[in-house]
Design a protein around this motif. Sequence first.
Motif, PDB file in Angstrom:
ATOM      1  N   ASP A   1      41.273  29.203  33.865  1.00 20.01           N
ATOM      2  CA  ASP A   1      42.660  29.406  34.872  1.00 20.01           C
ATOM      3  C   ASP A   1      43.103  28.929  34.536  1.00 20.01           C
ATOM      4  O   ASP A   1      44.481  28.904  34.919  1.00 20.01           O
ATOM      5  CB  ASP A   1      41.596  27.947  35.729  1.00 20.01           C
ATOM      6  CG  ASP A   1      41.055  28.327  36.426  1.00 20.01           C
ATOM      7  OD1 ASP A   1      40.045  29.447  37.166  1.00 20.01           O
ATOM      8  OD2 ASP A   1      39.355  27.456  36.344  1.00 20.01           O
ATOM      9  N   VAL A   2      43.576  27.896  33.271  1.00 21.32           N
ATOM     10  CA  VAL A   2      45.415  27.960  32.835  1.00 21.32           C
ATOM     11  C   VAL A   2      45.380  27.749  31.581  1.00 21.32           C
ATOM     12  O   VAL A   2      43.821  27.227  30.480  1.00 21.32           O
ATOM     13  CB  VAL A   2      45.556  26.056  33.283  1.00 21.32           C
ATOM     14  CG1 VAL A   2      46.303  25.828  32.701  1.00 21.32           C
ATOM     15  CG2 VAL A   2      45.917  25.659  35.191  1.00 21.32           C
ATOM     16  N   LEU A   3      46.286  28.693  30.587  1.00 21.09           N
ATOM     17  CA  LEU A   3      46.682  28.384  28.903  1.00 21.09           C
ATOM     18  C   LEU A   3      48.171  27.469  29.388  1.00 21.09           C
ATOM     19  O   LEU A   3      48.868  27.558  29.806  1.00 21.09           O
ATOM     20  CB  LEU A   3      47.092  29.927  28.791  1.00 21.09           C
ATOM     21  CG  LEU A   3      47.611  29.067  27.526  1.00 21.09           C
ATOM     22  CD1 LEU A   3      46.561  29.259  26.758  1.00 21.09           C
ATOM     23  CD2 LEU A   3      48.095  30.982  27.088  1.00 21.09           C
TER      24      LEU A   3
ATOM     25  N   LEU B   1      45.668  34.270  34.463  1.00 18.75           N
ATOM     26  CA  LEU B   1      46.323  32.647  33.849  1.00 18.75           C
ATOM     27  C   LEU B   1      47.149  32.358  34.575  1.00 18.75           C
ATOM     28  O   LEU B   1      48.400  32.773  34.503  1.00 18.75           O
ATOM     29  CB  LEU B   1      45.084  31.918  32.929  1.00 18.75           C
ATOM     30  CG  LEU B   1      44.254  32.072  32.503  1.00 18.75           C
ATOM     31  CD1 LEU B   1      43.514  33.350  32.783  1.00 18.75           C
ATOM     32  CD2 LEU B   1      43.916  31.131  30.879  1.00 18.75           C
ATOM     33  N   GLY B   2      47.319  30.863  35.036  1.00 24.83           N
ATOM     34  CA  GLY B   2      48.902  30.016  34.986  1.00 24.83           C
ATOM     35  C   GLY B   2      48.897  29.513  34.093  1.00 24.83           C
ATOM     36  O   GLY B   2      47.663  29.619  33.100  1.00 24.83           O
TER      37      GLY B   2
ATOM     38  N   GLU C   1      50.149  38.433  39.224  1.00 24.28           N
ATOM     39  CA  GLU C   1      49.836  37.413  41.088  1.00 24.28           C
ATOM     40  C   GLU C   1      49.590  36.024  40.388  1.00 24.28           C
ATOM     41  O   GLU C   1      48.664  34.699  40.324  1.00 24.28           O
ATOM     42  CB  GLU C   1      49.230  37.462  41.842  1.00 24.28           C
ATOM     43  CG  GLU C   1      50.101  38.822  42.697  1.00 24.28           C
ATOM     44  CD  GLU C   1      48.606  39.339  43.775  1.00 24.28           C
ATOM     45  OE1 GLU C   1      47.492  38.515  44.008  1.00 24.28           O
ATOM     46  OE2 GLU C   1      49.782  39.703  44.241  1.00 24.28           O
ATOM     47  N   ALA C   2      50.735  35.635  39.237  1.00 22.95           N
ATOM     48  CA  ALA C   2      50.061  33.966  38.475  1.00 22.95           C
ATOM     49  C   ALA C   2      51.707  33.879  38.527  1.00 22.95           C
ATOM     50  O   ALA C   2      52.678  33.737  38.197  1.00 22.95           O
ATOM     51  CB  ALA C   2      49.814  34.787  36.932  1.00 22.95           C
ATOM     52  N   GLY C   3      51.238  32.201  38.037  1.00 23.58           N
ATOM     53  CA  GLY C   3      52.788  30.847  38.289  1.00 23.58           C
ATOM     54  C   GLY C   3      52.657  31.181  36.375  1.00 23.58           C
ATOM     55  O   GLY C   3      51.604  30.500  36.079  1.00 23.58           O
TER      56      GLY C   3
ATOM     57  N   VAL D   1      50.287  24.854  38.692  1.00 17.58           N
ATOM     58  CA  VAL D   1      50.349  25.903  38.231  1.00 17.58           C
ATOM     59  C   VAL D   1      50.307  27.018  39.178  1.00 17.58           C
ATOM     60  O   VAL D   1      50.720  28.458  39.155  1.00 17.58           O
ATOM     61  CB  VAL D   1      50.774  26.139  36.946  1.00 17.58           C
ATOM     62  CG1 VAL D   1      48.897  26.447  36.260  1.00 17.58           C
ATOM     63  CG2 VAL D   1      51.622  27.268  36.101  1.00 17.58           C
ATOM     64  N   LYS D   2      49.275  26.886  39.130  1.00 18.45           N
ATOM     65  CA  LYS D   2      48.179  27.864  40.025  1.00 18.45           C
ATOM     66  C   LYS D   2      48.664  27.569  41.420  1.00 18.45           C
ATOM     67  O   LYS D   2      48.201  28.898  42.284  1.00 18.45           O
ATOM     68  CB  LYS D   2      46.675  27.657  40.298  1.00 18.45           C
ATOM     69  CG  LYS D   2      46.503  27.746  38.690  1.00 18.45           C
ATOM     70  CD  LYS D   2      46.310  29.115  37.915  1.00 18.45           C
ATOM     71  CE  LYS D   2      44.879  30.400  38.725  1.00 18.45           C
ATOM     72  NZ  LYS D   2      44.888  31.299  38.178  1.00 18.45           N
ATOM     73  N   GLY D   3      49.743  27.381  41.910  1.00 14.59           N
ATOM     74  CA  GLY D   3      50.480  26.867  43.395  1.00 14.59           C
ATOM     75  C   GLY D   3      51.383  27.742  43.656  1.00 14.59           C
ATOM     76  O   GLY D   3      51.959  28.228  44.612  1.00 14.59           O
ATOM     77  N   TRP D   4      52.021  28.373  42.953  1.00 11.76           N
ATOM     78  CA  TRP D   4      53.249  29.844  43.392  1.00 11.76           C
ATOM     79  C   TRP D   4      52.593  30.904  41.973  1.00 11.76           C
ATOM     80  O   TRP D   4      52.170  31.042  40.969  1.00 11.76           O
ATOM     81  CB  TRP D   4      54.234  28.940  42.483  1.00 11.76           C
ATOM     82  CG  TRP D   4      54.380  28.589  41.388  1.00 11.76           C
ATOM     83  CD1 TRP D   4      54.639  29.211  40.212  1.00 11.76           C
ATOM     84  CD2 TRP D   4      54.508  27.510  40.718  1.00 11.76           C
ATOM     85  NE1 TRP D   4      55.196  29.104  38.847  1.00 11.76           N
ATOM     86  CE2 TRP D   4      54.884  27.674  39.433  1.00 11.76           C
ATOM     87  CE3 TRP D   4      54.221  26.220  41.357  1.00 11.76           C
ATOM     88  CZ2 TRP D   4      54.946  26.017  38.045  1.00 11.76           C
ATOM     89  CZ3 TRP D   4      53.903  25.066  40.507  1.00 11.76           C
ATOM     90  CH2 TRP D   4      54.458  25.166  38.951  1.00 11.76           C
TER      91      TRP D   4
END
Length: 269
Positions: A69-71, A92-93, A117-119, A254-257
Motif C-alpha cells: 500500500d505504501v512505499l 502506492l502512497g 490518484e495517489a498521495g 498518506v493514502k488519505g489524499w
Amino acid sequence: MPIRIILAGATGWVGRALVPALAAAPDLELVAGVARSHAGKDLGIALGDAPSGVPVFASVEEALAVPADVLIDYTKPGVVKANALAALKAGLGVVIGTSGLGAADYAELDAVARQHEAGLLAAGNFSITATLLKRFALEAAKYVVDVEIIDYASAGKLDAPSGTGRELAEALAEVRQPATSRPVADVVGVPATRGGAFGEGAREVRVHALRLPSFVLGVETIFAAPDERLTIRHDAGASAAPYVAGTLLAARKVKGWIGVRRGLDTLLD
C-alpha cells in the motif's frame, strides 16, 4: 487489514530504526525491504537478527511485485525520485524521508501522483521538534523582515543543503517580506559566500551549508531587526529514533489524499 509497507533503505541508518517499529505496530505490516547489498536475503538476517520472513530486493521496481500500500523511502538523492515515480505509477502512497529533491522534482511527482490518484508526503525532517522549528520560523517571518539559514551536517553528507534546510528555505521564501540586505548582485569580493538562494528577488532566502566533522544535522534560522536578533535552531543527535514516529504517522495518513504534500507539519493538526 494492516497497511502494507515497502521500506527502501531498509538496512540504512533510519531504516534500521524503522524495522522494529513497524514490527511492533499492529496496524502496519512490513512486507518487503529494499537494500541492494542485501538483495535475496531475509531482512532479519540482513540486520543481524532472527529471520523475519520479510524479503529484501535490489530495487523498488522488484519489490513492487509484492502487494503493498505504501512505499517509505530512506535511500539516496540519486535514486529517490525514480523510486517514488515507480511506486506512484503502481498506485502506492509514498513517504519520502530522503533529501536532495527540489521544487521542480516535487512538481513532477505531484503531476504523476494526481494522474494515478495517489498521495505522497515528503519531509526534510520527520522529527516532531524539527517540524516545530519550521512552524515557529514561518510565524516569525510574519513579523521580522530579514532571515537567513545556516545548515549544519557531517563532512560526508552528499547533498547541500539538507532536506530540512531546503524545505524550510522554500517555505520561508513564500511568506517572508522583502529583505533589507544589499542585493547579492551588488556585493563585491566573492558573492558566492552569501550562500545559496531559494526564492526570487528581495524575497529569496539565503542558506549557508556547513559540512564539518562532529555535526549530524542541524538547522539555524536567524531573524534580525535593528539592535536585536532571534535564533530558532534544531540539532539532531546520532540516533535515528526522532524520525520514527513522524514517519509512521505519514505512512498511516498518506493514502488519505491525492497529490504531493511537503512537510510533516501538514499532518500535525
